[in-house]
Design a protein around this motif. Structure first.
Motif, PDB file in Angstrom:
ATOM      1  N   TYR A   8       4.848  -4.276  -3.163  1.00  0.00           N
ATOM      2  CA  TYR A   8       5.367  -3.728  -3.322  1.00  0.00           C
ATOM      3  C   TYR A   8       6.580  -2.739  -2.449  1.00  0.00           C
ATOM      4  O   TYR A   8       7.931  -2.716  -2.438  1.00  0.00           O
ATOM      5  N   SER A   9       6.300  -3.159  -1.037  1.00  0.00           N
ATOM      6  CA  SER A   9       7.511  -2.376   0.311  1.00  0.00           C
ATOM      7  C   SER A   9       8.580  -3.206  -0.418  1.00  0.00           C
ATOM      8  O   SER A   9       9.873  -2.709  -0.104  1.00  0.00           O
ATOM      9  N   ARG A  11      10.266  -5.147  -2.842  1.00  0.00           N
ATOM     10  CA  ARG A  11      10.622  -4.697  -4.442  1.00  0.00           C
ATOM     11  C   ARG A  11      10.943  -3.274  -4.526  1.00  0.00           C
ATOM     12  O   ARG A  11      11.909  -3.308  -5.004  1.00  0.00           O
ATOM     13  N   HIS A  12      10.398  -2.928  -3.600  1.00  0.00           N
ATOM     14  CA  HIS A  12      10.579  -0.935  -3.296  1.00  0.00           C
ATOM     15  C   HIS A  12      11.583  -0.690  -2.168  1.00  0.00           C
ATOM     16  O   HIS A  12      10.778   0.164  -1.767  1.00  0.00           O
ATOM     17  N   TRP A  14      14.115   0.691  -0.402  1.00  0.00           N
ATOM     18  CA  TRP A  14      14.537   1.634  -0.276  1.00  0.00           C
ATOM     19  C   TRP A  14      13.531   3.216  -0.221  1.00  0.00           C
ATOM     20  O   TRP A  14      14.023   4.138   0.426  1.00  0.00           O
ATOM     21  N   LYS A  15      12.711   2.932  -1.519  1.00  0.00           N
ATOM     22  CA  LYS A  15      11.892   4.492  -1.298  1.00  0.00           C
ATOM     23  C   LYS A  15      10.434   3.696  -0.550  1.00  0.00           C
ATOM     24  O   LYS A  15      10.377   4.394   0.482  1.00  0.00           O
ATOM     25  N   ARG A 290      15.162 -12.054  -0.384  1.00  0.00           N
ATOM     26  CA  ARG A 290      13.593 -10.812  -0.818  1.00  0.00           C
ATOM     27  C   ARG A 290      12.158 -11.423  -1.580  1.00  0.00           C
ATOM     28  O   ARG A 290      11.522 -10.682  -0.845  1.00  0.00           O
ATOM     29  N   THR A 346       4.002  -1.923   4.911  1.00  0.00           N
ATOM     30  CA  THR A 346       5.464  -1.383   4.751  1.00  0.00           C
ATOM     31  C   THR A 346       6.644  -1.256   4.982  1.00  0.00           C
ATOM     32  O   THR A 346       7.377  -1.758   4.443  1.00  0.00           O
ATOM     33  N   ALA A 350       9.852  -3.714   4.124  1.00  0.00           N
ATOM     34  CA  ALA A 350      11.263  -3.338   3.417  1.00  0.00           C
ATOM     35  C   ALA A 350      12.174  -3.412   4.295  1.00  0.00           C
ATOM     36  O   ALA A 350      13.124  -3.744   3.286  1.00  0.00           O
TER      37      ALA A 350
END
Length: 736
Positions: A8-9, A11-12, A14-15, A290, A346, A350
């Protein structure tokens, strides 16, 4: 779960980065206020109620209204011409003291911090005459302030009061001196302020310089500091919040120690990811960054998780300790490390995904095949002569461990360096009065027969205490309001912080109290000397519990990670030998070479936890890589050589960073032993245990090191288990 977080980190990114920045900034602002509410400075408050000095402290609070948050400063007032004080002088001293006691001391503004982050400690001091020297050369005043001596606000209030008192008495023709725990803390802090700032700057510089030299990249040099700062801010808030929710009190030094730990392990974990990320990009140049970040984070995340959990498990065992300072320190560091683990799974992935190949800009190392370097030659040496390397490392560690012979525990405050003005004032007082006059040992007596206490009833006890060798003076018996409790102050001839005073309080004084207390009463001995004597007993008890429990938990984690019975035993024996060598070297230097009374009483336990837990991080990294390489076909020694080649730069760099972090503790007065031991222990763990001893044993034992389960077939998620690009040969890749 680990792969789900890292996936998740990456793939997303900037969130995730935005969330950590918001949390880091917010909790960094709140942490100082929260921490100030959960810290305490009375060491005796950390003792269980069953200890004699803890019972005395409880009586002092309940029966005599002693404020547990009060801190006493002793002020020496004398004539500037050195003559004896006249009756008029003493009246003038009392008049000036009364003026000071009516004036509210305002906390000065902290220029380097926003005011909302610093709780207001402004207060009106309580001042009372204490004692006059027999030759009337000086008079002592007792000044009571409220707060923790380590609190910056309280220190600022003291500085303001000290300067005002000095000016006021100077105008009256008097000179002043200040002593006590708060005065000594402020003096040592001021004297070492420059060294502390320089030390912190050097560590930051070391981290940046090492990363620049290794990665030749601006982003790789600065992003680790950014990540650790954000995660550290969240961790500080989490620790304070957990303490508030559970009602636990923290020692004043805990927050600073946590930040040092987080800086070290946080940089370590990000370095582990960076080295593996660069290796992945080199071996598979066609792979999207990524996707590479996701694969690397998932693979290295498992090792990081196991490494972090060993630290958490080790420090969580301190929750079993009887000494409250340990019992609060352990869970606090465990919570902070869990936050760092979450950030490592995380925020750090990221950052890799967001930066991609720009992480290593402006270096061009990703575009060319690196030549075989020193790491590869070192790996070849270890596997070519494993027995020689094993014996050499064991001999070095055993020689250092020999220093444990004759080791003694020191329960003092430690060597604070050059004498402070507070120490000079204390020495001046001790030349005319007993050394313990500013910090008495107190006997508290309570009636248990329903009757009341009188001075006459306690006369026998008071007289018996005057006969104890080492008691310079016995104060008047003071009764509480209902005459059911009494206090007798003893002024020892020895420094209250010394071993002599502790032996006196716990031995002859307690024996005299037990033999001469009137029937129908109970008596307890309190004060600094008695408290530290009881702490010695509590620490000895805790060492026997925490050591085996922590070792068992670490062994269990290694067993689950490595899926082997023999490998965890090897790793635990190696870190155990490293612990003995580190403690022995510290004893050799400070006790035998420098003539100190002994090693700090907290050092064995803290060193065991840090060196065993943090040192196991490096062992886990090398063992995990050895297992991975042994899954490939070919000789076991070749697999060990590849593992050493690829992990040496990461472990060596991470070890230097972590050791440098701990070295900064040397700028804190009284922490020189801890700083030396931590620094040496981490260096031995990284450079000797992880890069020599463990690989040499693996080379000698081969795949049998994973008994009873040999490494299985390739899992398929690592670049070495997939077809390589035609232009590159994966076996040729080195981690430079």
């Amino acid at each position: 779960m680990i792969r789900a977080l890292t996936r998740y980190s990456t793939r997303h990114p900037w969130k995730v980065i935005t969330l950590w920045v918001l949390l880091g900034v917010a909790l960094s602002a709140l942490a100082p206020v929260l921490i100030s509410r959960v810290t305490q400075h009375q060491t005796g408050d950390f003792l269980p109620r069953s200890y004699d000095s803890a019972a005395a402290l409880r009586i002092a609070q309940e029966q005599f209204g002693v404020n547990p948050d009060a801190v006493t400063v002793t002020v020496l007032v004398a004539r500037t011409d050195g003559k004896a004080l006249s009756a008029a002088d003493q009246k003038r001293v009392e008049a000036e003291a009364a003026k000071l006691g009516e004036r509210r001391v305002v906390m000065p503004r902290e220029d380097d911090m926003p005011q909302f982050m610093v709780p207001d400690r402004s207060q009106t001091p309580r001042i009372a005459p204490a004692m006059t020297a027999p030759d009337r050369s000086f008079e002592l005043l007792s000044v009571q302030l409220t707060g923790n001596p380590s609190d910056r606000g309280v220190q600022g209030v003291y500085r303001t009061f000290r300067d005002a008192a000095t000016t006021q008495f100077s105008e009256a023709g008097m000179r002043t001196g200040f002593t006590g725990a708060l005065a000594d803390t402020v003096d040592t802090t001021d004297a070492n302020e420059t060294a502390a700032k320089v030390g912190g700057a050097l560590v930051m510089g070391l981290i940046v310089l090492l990363n620049v030299l290794v990665f030749r990249s601006v982003a790789a040099a600065l992003l680790p500091l950014f990540a650790v700062a954000m995660i550290g801010g969240v961790a500080g808030g989490a620790v304070a919040g957990a303490a508030l929710l559970t009602g636990r009190k923290l020692d004043a030094g805990t927050p600073a120690l946590i930040q040092v730990v987080l800086l070290g392990i946080g940089i370590d974990y990000l370095l582990f990811l960076l080295f593996r990320f660069r290796e992945q990009l080199r071996s598979r140049p066609e792979q999207p960054a990524r996707e590479a970040a996701e694969q690397v984070s998932g693979r290295v995340g498992a090792a990081i998780t196991s490494a972090a959990l060993t630290i958490v498990a080790a420090f969580a065992t301190l929750g079993l300790a009887t000494f409250g300072q340990f019992r609060s320190l352990g869970p606090s560091i465990a919570v902070a490390v869990l936050v760092m683990l979450l950030g490592s799974l995380t925020l750090m992935p990221a950052l890799l995904a967001a930066a991609g190949r720009k992480m290593f800009w402006p270096s061009r190392s990703l575009r060319r095949e690196p030549r075989e370097g020193r790491a590869a030659r070192f790996g070849a040496l270890v596997t070519r002569r494993p027995l020689t390397m094993l014996m050499a490392s064991v001999a070095l560690l055993a020689a250092l461990a020999a220093g444990l012979t004759g080791m003694r525990m020191d329960y003092g405050r430690g060597d604070s360096g050059d004498p402070t003005p507070a120490a000079a004032t204390a020495a001046e007082i001790s030349r005319a009065l007993p050394a313990g006059v500013s910090d008495p040992t107190s006997v508290f007596v309570t009636a248990t027969d329903g009757g009341t206490l009188t001075v006459d009833r306690l006369g026998g006890l008071s007289h018996a205490l005057t006969q104890v060798e080492g008691v310079g003076q016995v104060g008047q018996t003071i009764l509480n309001e209902d005459h059911r409790a009494a206090r007798i102050d003893l002024f020892l001839t020895a420094d209250p912080q010394s071993q002599q005073a502790r032996d006196l309080a716990s031995g002859p004084v307690r024996a005299a109290v037990a033999q001469n207390s009137p029937a129908g009463t109970t008596a307890h001995v309190g004060g600094t000397s008695a408290i530290f004597a009881d702490i010695a007993t509590a620490v000895d008890h805790d060492l026997k519990i925490v050591f085996p429990v922590a070792a068992a938990l670490i062994a269990l984690i290694l067993l689950l990670l490595l899926r082997s019975l023999l490998a965890p035993v090897i790793l635990l024996l190696s870190v155990g030998l490293g612990f003995a060598a580190t403690l022995g070297a510290t004893t050799l230097l400070f006790q035998h070479a420098l003539g100190k009374p002994g090693v700090n009483f907290t050092l064995p336990l803290v060193l065991f936890l840090f060196v065993v837990a943090l040192g196991t991080d490096y062992n886990i990294l090398i063992a995990d890589r050895i297992r991975e390489e042994m899954q490939r076909p070919g000789p076991a020694r070749a697999a060990v050589a590849r593992a050493v080649r690829h992990t040496t730069p990461a472990i060596a760099t991470a070890g230097l960073v972590l050791a440098g972090s701990f070295a900064t503790l040397a700028t804190t007065p009284g922490s020189e032993q801890v700083a030396f031991a931590m620094t040496l222990g981490i260096m031995l763990s990284a450079l000797v245990l992880s890069l020599v001893l463990v690989p040499a044993l693996a080379a000698l034992l081969g795949r049998a090191v994973w008994w009873p389960v040999r490494p299985g077939p390739p899992t398929g998620d690592h670049p070495r288990h997939r077809p390589a690009a035609p232009a590159r040969e994966p076996d040729q890749v080195t981690a430079h």
